[in-house]
Design an enzyme around this catalytic site. Structure first.
Site, PDB file in Angstrom:
ATOM      1  N   SER A 113      -0.622   8.756  -9.277  1.00  0.00           N
ATOM      2  CA  SER A 113      -1.879   8.430  -9.933  1.00  0.00           C
ATOM      3  C   SER A 113      -3.122   8.307  -9.062  1.00  0.00           C
ATOM      4  CB  SER A 113      -1.689   7.126 -10.714  1.00  0.00           C
ATOM      5  OG  SER A 113      -0.967   6.173  -9.966  1.00  0.00           O
ATOM      6  N   CYS A 114      -3.012   8.330  -7.738  1.00  0.00           N
ATOM      7  CA  CYS A 114      -4.221   8.248  -6.919  1.00  0.00           C
ATOM      8  C   CYS A 114      -5.090   9.463  -7.258  1.00  0.00           C
ATOM      9  CB  CYS A 114      -3.852   8.240  -5.436  1.00  0.00           C
ATOM     10  SG  CYS A 114      -5.294   8.138  -4.383  1.00  0.00           S
ATOM     11  N   LYS A 136       3.865   4.789 -11.508  1.00  0.00           N
ATOM     12  CA  LYS A 136       2.484   4.310 -11.723  1.00  0.00           C
ATOM     13  C   LYS A 136       1.617   5.464 -12.217  1.00  0.00           C
ATOM     14  CE  LYS A 136      -1.351   1.889  -9.546  1.00  0.00           C
ATOM     15  NZ  LYS A 136      -1.765   1.105  -8.388  1.00  0.00           N
ATOM     16  N   ASN A 153     -13.697   3.468  -5.199  1.00  0.00           N
ATOM     17  CA  ASN A 153     -13.190   3.685  -3.835  1.00  0.00           C
ATOM     18  C   ASN A 153     -12.798   5.138  -3.648  1.00  0.00           C
ATOM     19  OD1 ASN A 153     -10.015   4.097  -3.375  1.00  0.00           O
ATOM     20  ND2 ASN A 153     -10.312   2.931  -5.259  1.00  0.00           N
ATOM     21  N   ASN A 155       3.800   6.597  -6.803  1.00  0.00           N
ATOM     22  CA  ASN A 155       2.369   6.773  -7.012  1.00  0.00           C
ATOM     23  C   ASN A 155       2.105   8.191  -7.541  1.00  0.00           C
ATOM     24  OD1 ASN A 155      -0.369   7.263  -6.760  1.00  0.00           O
ATOM     25  ND2 ASN A 155      -0.614   5.958  -4.957  1.00  0.00           N
ATOM     26  N   LYS A 209       0.862  -1.203   0.000  1.00  0.00           N
ATOM     27  CA  LYS A 209       0.000   0.000   0.000  1.00  0.00           C
ATOM     28  C   LYS A 209       0.891   1.244   0.000  1.00  0.00           C
ATOM     29  CE  LYS A 209      -3.948   2.234   0.990  1.00  0.00           C
ATOM     30  NZ  LYS A 209      -4.943   2.424  -0.058  1.00  0.00           N
TER      31      LYS A 209
HETATM   32  C1  LIG Z   1      -9.635   0.219  -2.267  1.00  0.00           C
HETATM   33  C2  LIG Z   1      -8.493   0.556  -3.173  1.00  0.00           C
HETATM   34  C3  LIG Z   1      -7.341   1.167  -2.659  1.00  0.00           C
HETATM   35  C4  LIG Z   1      -6.271   1.475  -3.492  1.00  0.00           C
HETATM   36  N1  LIG Z   1      -5.149   2.055  -2.964  1.00  0.00           N
HETATM   37  C5  LIG Z   1      -4.077   2.298  -3.772  1.00  0.00           C
HETATM   38  C6  LIG Z   1      -2.869   2.809  -3.226  1.00  0.00           C
HETATM   39  O1  LIG Z   1      -2.718   3.028  -2.022  1.00  0.00           O
HETATM   40  N2  LIG Z   1      -1.845   3.057  -4.088  1.00  0.00           N
HETATM   41  C7  LIG Z   1      -1.938   2.808  -5.440  1.00  0.00           C
HETATM   42  O2  LIG Z   1      -0.973   3.026  -6.174  1.00  0.00           O
HETATM   43  N3  LIG Z   1      -3.077   2.303  -5.967  1.00  0.00           N
HETATM   44  C8  LIG Z   1      -4.131   2.039  -5.161  1.00  0.00           C
HETATM   45  N4  LIG Z   1      -5.273   1.499  -5.718  1.00  0.00           N
HETATM   46  C9  LIG Z   1      -5.343   1.258  -7.184  1.00  0.00           C
HETATM   47  C10 LIG Z   1      -5.024  -0.204  -7.563  1.00  0.00           C
HETATM   48  O3  LIG Z   1      -3.715  -0.566  -7.174  1.00  0.00           O
HETATM   49  C11 LIG Z   1      -5.187  -0.434  -9.082  1.00  0.00           C
HETATM   50  O4  LIG Z   1      -4.286   0.402  -9.782  1.00  0.00           O
HETATM   51  C12 LIG Z   1      -6.599  -0.157  -9.594  1.00  0.00           C
HETATM   52  O5  LIG Z   1      -7.568  -0.452  -8.619  1.00  0.00           O
HETATM   53  C13 LIG Z   1      -6.928  -0.966 -10.854  1.00  0.00           C
HETATM   54  O6  LIG Z   1      -6.677  -2.347 -10.687  1.00  0.00           O
HETATM   55  P1  LIG Z   1      -7.782  -3.411 -10.168  1.00  0.00           P
HETATM   56  O7  LIG Z   1      -8.959  -3.362 -11.107  1.00  0.00           O
HETATM   57  O8  LIG Z   1      -7.060  -4.738 -10.185  1.00  0.00           O
HETATM   58  O9  LIG Z   1      -8.155  -2.993  -8.794  1.00  0.00           O
HETATM   59  C14 LIG Z   1      -6.356   1.174  -4.887  1.00  0.00           C
HETATM   60  C15 LIG Z   1      -7.498   0.549  -5.400  1.00  0.00           C
HETATM   61  C16 LIG Z   1      -8.562   0.221  -4.561  1.00  0.00           C
HETATM   62  C17 LIG Z   1      -9.769  -0.466  -5.143  1.00  0.00           C
END
Ligand SMILES: Cc1cc2nc3c(=O)[nH]c(=O)nc-3n(C[C@H](O)[C@H](O)[C@H](O)COP(=O)(O)O)c2cc1C
Length: 366
Positions: free
Chosen positions: A137-138, A176, A76, A135, A44
């Protein structure tokens, strides 16, 4: 069968990684995933001051199939880790001691300040992690502090911050990227200019999952209100596949790609490999199905490789990229194959003779 792959000098036991998020939220869950058979994990995202990170409840919302109820989209509004940096440093050390052969990638994020990024990089690197993921990209929450996709939307910031990190880091750095941008290649190429060895794509897509028609409140609803959040799960996969293929065709050959977005099984993961990803990451899929999904991922990839005669995962990477073309070229190819008649028979004037749903089915390939 050997599913290992070497990426930027790191040997991954298999190409399947936990994506940054709840699946990599602390050492305990990361260790469980390694025990289950995952090749690596992106933890995370962490920053220097966890006290600034305060999450809300509820923070997830689902889009379900109207017929089966299956989750096809997921929103989310979760922030990065709210756990103190010292605890994370201790846990990174512990994980690397207990699982030296598994790949551990630290996801980091900070405010736009050289000293902060370089302090965080040095501290985390000292724990023995194998690589960094920056990161950029959030798309929600952290953006109010000009972090996350606020950086990823600006190529100049991506280049600058990546170069700050690579200046003090001696392990591979992946950036990312956010899909909330017109051309994902631009900030990605900028990160590569800053020294990134790999690009991870995609993070979540800005979204509003729905509106409650009883209360008139958009969701997820926190004390009656909401903010747009990040969309993930199956529904985003075609967009992620498009962006990954654009990156694979547009980045220098030696830049690795970690494909992310809507992967739920081996079929989905193989699509990302074929379009140029050397590794794939899964976040929402693990949240919905658990870490045991790794069994099917590995079995399915092995079966695919055996059936198609691939001897290594590396041979699969990018194998379908040569089949992208231009529209004009597709028309030429149809003509050459003497299928122009088929094309003419489906001209727009013909619509109306049949029901529109029949016409739609007739023109669909799968
Ligand atoms: C609940 C949640 C929390 C996430 N937290 C992070 C994070 O802390 N850092 C990050 O780079 N991406 C975070 N992501 C993004 C995921 O790593 C991923 O890039 C994105 O959800 C698309 O992939 P998926 O469809 O497999 O979830 C988060 C995604 C979700 C659903």
């Amino acid at each position: 069968m050997d599913l290992s792959i070497v990426v930027n000098g790191m040997t991954f036991p298999n190409p399947f990684l936990l994506g940054s998020g709840p699946p990599g939220t602390n050492a305990r869950v990361i260790a469980k995933s390694y025990d289950a058979g995952w090749g690596g994990a992106v933890a995370k995202t962490i920053s220097l001051e966890s006290a600034k990170v305060v999450n809300v409840v509820p923070r997830y919302g689902k889009l379900r199939s109207k017929t089966s109820g299956e989750v096809i989209g997921f929103e989310n509004i979760e922030l990065i880790s709210d756990r103190p940096i010292d605890l994370w440093l201790e846990e990174f050390r512990q994980i690397k001691k207990e699982y030296p052969k598994h790949i551990l990638i630290a996801s980091i994020m900070e405010e736009y300040e050289k000293g902060r990024w370089q302090d965080l990089t040095r501290m985390v690197q000292d724990t023995g992690v194998d690589a960094f993921e920056l990161n950029f990209s959030c798309p929600h929450g952290m953006t109010e502090r000009k972090m996350g996709s606020e950086m990823g939307e600006h190529p100049d910031l991506c280049e600058q911050v990546t170069s700050w990190v690579t200046e003090v880091s001696n392990i591979p750095v992946w950036a990312k990227m956010t899909p909330n941008i017109t051309n994902i290649k631009e900030p990605s190429l900028a990160a590569v200019r800053g020294g990134a060895a790999g690009i991870s794509a995609i993070n979540t897509i800005l979204s509003v999952i729905g509106v409650d028609l009883n209360t008139l409140r958009p969701m997820p609803t926190v004390e009656g209100h909401t903010v747009p959040g990040g969309y993930s799960s199956q529904a985003v996969r075609p967009i992620a596949l498009r962006m990954v293929s654009q990156l694979a065709l547009g980045l220098p050959q030696d830049v690795s790609i970690s494909g992310i977005g809507g992967i739920e099984n081996s079929h989905d993961a193989i699509e990302f490999l074929l379009l140029g990803s050397s590794t794939v990451q899964i976040c929402t899929g693990v949240m919905l199905h658990g870490v045991k999904m790794i069994d099917e991922l590995k079995e399915g990839l092995e079966k695919f490789m055996t059936d198609k005669g691939f001897n290594s995962v590396q041979e699969v990477v990018g194998k379908s990229l040569g089949y992208f073309s231009t529209h004009m070229d597709l028309v030429q190819k149809m003509k050459a194959a003497k299928r122009s008649k088929a094309g003419e028979a489906s001209r727009d004037n013909e619509w109306g003779q049949k029901d529109i749903t029949e016409k739609t089915a007739e023109l669909t390939s799968n």
